[in-house]
Design an enzyme around this catalytic site. Structure first.
Site, PDB file in Angstrom:
ATOM      1  N   SER A 133       0.817  -1.219   0.000  1.00 20.28           N
ATOM      2  CA  SER A 133       0.000   0.000   0.000  1.00 20.28           C
ATOM      3  C   SER A 133       0.846   1.262   0.000  1.00 20.28           C
ATOM      4  CB  SER A 133      -0.951   0.003   1.198  1.00 20.28           C
ATOM      5  OG  SER A 133      -0.222   0.002   2.414  1.00 20.28           O
ATOM      6  N   ASP A 163       1.507   0.143   8.208  1.00 21.23           N
ATOM      7  CA  ASP A 163       2.892  -0.310   8.162  1.00 21.23           C
ATOM      8  C   ASP A 163       3.462  -0.110   6.758  1.00 21.23           C
ATOM      9  OD1 ASP A 163       1.550  -2.247   6.799  1.00 21.23           O
ATOM     10  OD2 ASP A 163       2.312  -3.937   7.942  1.00 21.23           O
ATOM     11  N   ASP A 186       5.671  -1.967   3.917  1.00 23.27           N
ATOM     12  CA  ASP A 186       6.287  -3.201   3.433  1.00 23.27           C
ATOM     13  C   ASP A 186       7.580  -2.839   2.718  1.00 23.27           C
ATOM     14  OD1 ASP A 186       4.217  -5.038   4.217  1.00 23.27           O
ATOM     15  OD2 ASP A 186       2.993  -4.173   2.628  1.00 23.27           O
ATOM     16  N   ASP A 230       7.586  -4.002   7.975  1.00 31.30           N
ATOM     17  CA  ASP A 230       7.877  -5.405   7.663  1.00 31.30           C
ATOM     18  C   ASP A 230       9.051  -5.400   6.699  1.00 31.30           C
ATOM     19  OD1 ASP A 230       5.794  -6.182   9.219  1.00 31.30           O
ATOM     20  OD2 ASP A 230       4.560  -6.982   7.610  1.00 31.30           O
ATOM     21  N   LYS A 267     -10.670  -0.142  -0.647  1.00 31.98           N
ATOM     22  CA  LYS A 267     -10.018  -0.712   0.535  1.00 31.98           C
ATOM     23  C   LYS A 267     -10.796  -0.367   1.811  1.00 31.98           C
ATOM     24  CE  LYS A 267      -5.560   0.014   1.014  1.00 31.98           C
ATOM     25  NZ  LYS A 267      -4.844  -1.207   1.403  1.00 31.98           N
ATOM     26  N   TYR A 311     -11.671  -7.973   4.070  1.00 32.01           N
ATOM     27  CA  TYR A 311     -10.291  -7.623   3.698  1.00 32.01           C
ATOM     28  C   TYR A 311      -9.354  -8.510   4.509  1.00 32.01           C
ATOM     29  CZ  TYR A 311      -6.411  -4.458   2.423  1.00 32.01           C
ATOM     30  OH  TYR A 311      -5.246  -3.915   1.919  1.00 32.01           O
TER      31      TYR A 311
END
Length: 569
Positions: A94, A105, A107, A159, A220, A229
Site C-alpha cells: 500500500s 505499516d 512493506d 515489515d 479498501k 479484507y
C-alpha cells in the site's frame, strides 16, 4: 491508451469498454468521494509522510552499512569492493501504491548482492536493529513462507523482507523489473522479490495513477468496513483489491474515481467466476518455476475467484478463497452502492450461532506465533465445515480478539484456556496493567488468549418438516485441532486451543462496534445446544457454567448441535 503505428494501444487483455471523459456529475461525485475519504481518515498528515521518508532513508543507510560490514569482516573483500557492494531498500504494498493511511505499516524489501546470505541478514541485521534506541517491538520470523523481520522504527511499523541477487553489487539505480534477475535464486528469494515486482507492475498497467489511487482507497475502506479484507481468512488481501481496481481502470481508461468506483461494483457483481482477472497476458520466463495455468496444474482448476498477479512468475493471489467466502464476497459486491458504501459490517448480529476458536499460551511472544499459525489455518476449518449437512455457509471474521488474563489458580487458568473468562481478571492486550480486582502480578499466572469467530448460517427447514435438524460439527473441529497441533513448535504444556459453540446472545461485549446491539432472537430456544468437543476425548466445559446455561450435567449427544428454526439472515 495511445496510438502506435496507426493502431490503438490499450492496457489489459481486452479493449476498453468505454473511453469517454468525465461528466460534470462524475467530477462532482469524485470531489465528494475525496472529501469523505479525508473525513474517514484514510490520508496521513504531511508531517507523518515526511517522517516515513526519513525512516526509510535511515533504513536504507543501515542496509548499506550491513552489506559493507559483511563484505569486509566476513567475506574479507577488498575495501573498494566492499564500498561498491551497495544494497538497497525497496518498498511495496500500500505504501508503494500510494494508498496507505495514517499508522499503516510499510512493506519493505532489503536487496543485497550474492555474497550476503539470509543467515547474515537474520543474525547481523537483527543485531544492529536490536541495538538501536529508535527501534522497538522487534520480531524475527525466519521460518515463515516469506521470512520477515517485523519492527517499529520511530513508532512506524515496518515489515522487512530479504532477497539476495546473483550480482556482485546492488547499485542505487537498480530496478527489479527484468525477469533475468530471478535466475539462480532460491524460491524464498523469488517470493520475497515478488511483492515489489507485482506492485511496480500494477502501477505500470493503470492508465491514470491518480484515478487508480483514489478509487483503491475507496474500495479498501469499503472492504475493511464490510470485513472482507483478509487474504489469510479466505477473502481478498491488499494486492487482490489493487488488481481488481486496476482492471476497472483499464476498462475505463479516461474515467475518474467516482465513475470507476460505481462501475467496480457493477462489473464485479456480474463477473463470471472462475474466469480469471488478468491485467496482462501471462508471460513465460527464464525459470523452471510454476506459473498459474489451470490447463496444466490440477490444483489451479479449483481456484474459485482467481486474480492473477501480473509480474513473472504469475500466481493466483486469491487461492485461499473457499465456497463460503466466495458467497460472502459476491453478496457484498451485490449490495455495494453509494448510499451506504462505508456502512460497517453486521457480522456479530447476522447469525444465530457462532464458533469461538480460543487460542491460548503463557507468554506474549509465544502467543503471537501460536495464534498467527492457527489464524493461517482457519480457512481449512472453513472448508471442512462446508461439507456439513444443513450448514449453508461458514463465515470467518477477519481478525481475532486478544486478551490477557491474570489467573489466581490452576483451575482458573484451565477455565480461561477453555473459553470460560472471569471478567475481573481480564485486561486488554494494549493495557499492560492488571485490573483492579486481580491479584498482584507476582502471584498471578498470566494467560494470553486470542479468540477467532466463525458465523454459522444454518439452512432453513423444509416446509412441513417438524423433525429437529442436526448439525454435527464435531468431525471438522476435531480434525482442525489435530491439524494445528502437528505444528513443529506446538507445546501442549504452554499452548492450548479450544473450539466452542455459542449463541449470539452469549457473545462478549468487545465484539460489538459502537452503537451495535445484540441480535434479538424472535423465538426462544427450549435448550441451548451442547458444547463442541475439544478433541477425541470429548472434554466438557465447566460444570457450573453448564448449570447456569440450563444444560443437563451429562449430554446425551455432545457431538451434535440441534437447531429447530431458520438462521434468519
Amino acid at each position: 491508451m495511445d496510438l502506435q503505428n496507426g493502431q490503438t494501444k490499450h492496457l489489459g487483455v481486452t479493449p476498453p469498454i468505454a473511453v469517454t471523459y468525465p461528466t460534470p456529475r462524475e467530477i462532482e461525485v469524485t470531489d465528494l468521494l475525496v472529501q469523505e475519504l479525508t473525513a474517514q481518515g484514510t490520508f496521513e498528515s504531511e508531517e507523518e509522510s515526511k517522517r516515513r521518508e526519513v525512516v526509510l532513508g535511515k533504513l536504507d543507510k543501515l542496509v548499506k552499512e550491513f552489506v559493507y560490514n559483511i563484505s569486509r569482516e566476513k567475506k574479507k573483500l577488498p575495501e573498494a569492493d566492499a564500498k561498491e557492494a551497495g544494497g538497497k531498500i525497496f518498498t511495496f504494498g500500500s505504501y508503494r501504491l500510494g494508498v496507505h493511511g495514517a499508522g499503516a505499516d510499510i512493506d519493505t524489501l532489503c536487496v543485497v548482492p550474492r555474497h550476503v546470505t539470509r543467515e547474515d541478514f537474520f543474525d547481523e541485521m537483527h543485531r544492529v536493529l536490536r541495538n538501536l534506541s529508535e527501534v522497538n517491538e522487534l520480531t524475527c520470523v525466519p521460518d515463515a513462507y516469506v521470512p520477515v523481520i517485523k519492527l517499529k522504527f520511530q513508532d512506524i511499523p515496518i515489515d522487512l523482507l530479504f532477497a539476495r541477487l546473483e550480482l556482485p553489487k546492488v547499485p542505487d539505480e537498480l530496478e527489479l523489473k527484468e525477469n533475468t534477475l530471478l535466475k539462480n535464486l532460491d524460491e524464498t528469494c523469488i517470493r520475497s522479490l515478488n511483492g515489489s515486482r507485482v506492485t511496480d507492475e500494477i502501477l505500470r498497467l493503470v492508465p491514470s495513477i491518480p484515478a487508480f489511487r483514489t478509487s483503491l482507497r475507496c474500495i479498501k475502506l469499503w472492504a475493511k468496513r464490510r470485513a472482507i479484507y483478509s487474504n489469510v481468512m479466505g477473502f481478498f488481501g491488499g494486492v487482490a483489491w489493487a488488481m481488481l481496481v486496476a482492471r476497472i481502470c483499464q476498462l475505463y481508461p479516461n474515467a475518474i474515481a467516482g465513475a470507476i468506483v460505481s462501475r467496480f461494483f457493477r462489473i464485479m457483481h456480474q463477473w463470471r467466476w472462475p474466469q480469471p482477472v488478468l491485467l496482462k497476458p501471462i508471460e513465460d520466463g527464464p525459470l523452471q518455476v510454476r506459473v498459474w495455468n489451470p490447463k496444466i496444474y490440477h490444483g489451479d482448476r479449483f481456484h474459485l475467484m482467481p486474480i492473477i498477479t501480473p509480474a513473472y512468475p504469475s500466481m493466483c493471489a486469491t487461492h485461499n478463497v473457499t465456497q463460503s467466502t466466495k458467497k460472502i464476497i459476491e453478496r457484498e459486491f451485490e449490495r455495494g452502492k453509494w448510499a451506504d458504501l462505508f456502512e460497517k459490517h453486521d457480522f456479530f448480529i447476522r447469525y444465530r450461532y457462532y464458533l469461538q476458536i480460543i487460542v491460548s499460551s503463557d507468554s506474549s511472544e509465544r502467543q503471537l506465533k501460536w495464534s498467527g499459525m492457527v489464524e493461517s489455518r482457519i480457512r481449512h476449518l472453513i472448508s471442512k465445515l462446508e461439507s456439513v449437512e444443513n450448514l449453508e455457509l461458514a463465515h470467518p471474521f477477519v481478525k481475532g480478539f486478544d486478551k490477557i488474563h491474570h489467573c489466581t489458580s490452576d483451575q482458573m487458568a484451565t477455565d480461561v484456556m477453555h473459553g470460560i473468562f472471569d471478567s475481573t481478571s481480564i485486561t486488554d492486550k494494549n493495557n499492560t496493567e492488571s485490573s483492579q480486582n486481580s491479584t498482584d502480578a507476582a502471584t498471578a499466572r498470566v494467560i494470553y488468549t486470542t479468540t477467532f469467530y466463525v458465523g454459522l448460517d444454518i439452512s432453513r427447514r423444509d416446509p412441513g418438516t417438524k423433525a429437529p435438524r442436526q448439525l454435527n460439527i464435531s468431525w471438522p473441529t476435531q480434525e482442525f485441532i489435530k491439524l494445528v497441533k502437528v505444528w513443529d513448535k506446538y507445546d501442549e504444556k504452554s499452548m492450548g486451543i479450544h473450539i466452542k459453540h455459542v449463541k449470539s446472545s452469549e457473545l462478549p461485549p468487545e465484539v460489538f462496534e459502537d452503537g451495535q446491539k445484540r441480535r434479538e432472537d424472535s423465538k426462544k430456544r427450549k435448550r441451548v445446544p451442547p458444547e463442541v468437543p475439544e478433541d477425541g476425548q470429548g472434554k466438557r466445559e465447566d460444570l457450573k457454567k453448564r448449570k447456569h446455561d440450563g444444560l443437563p450435567e451429562k449430554d446425551q449427544n455432545p457431538k451434535k448441535i440441534k437447531s429447530s428454526s431458520p438462521n434468519g439472515i
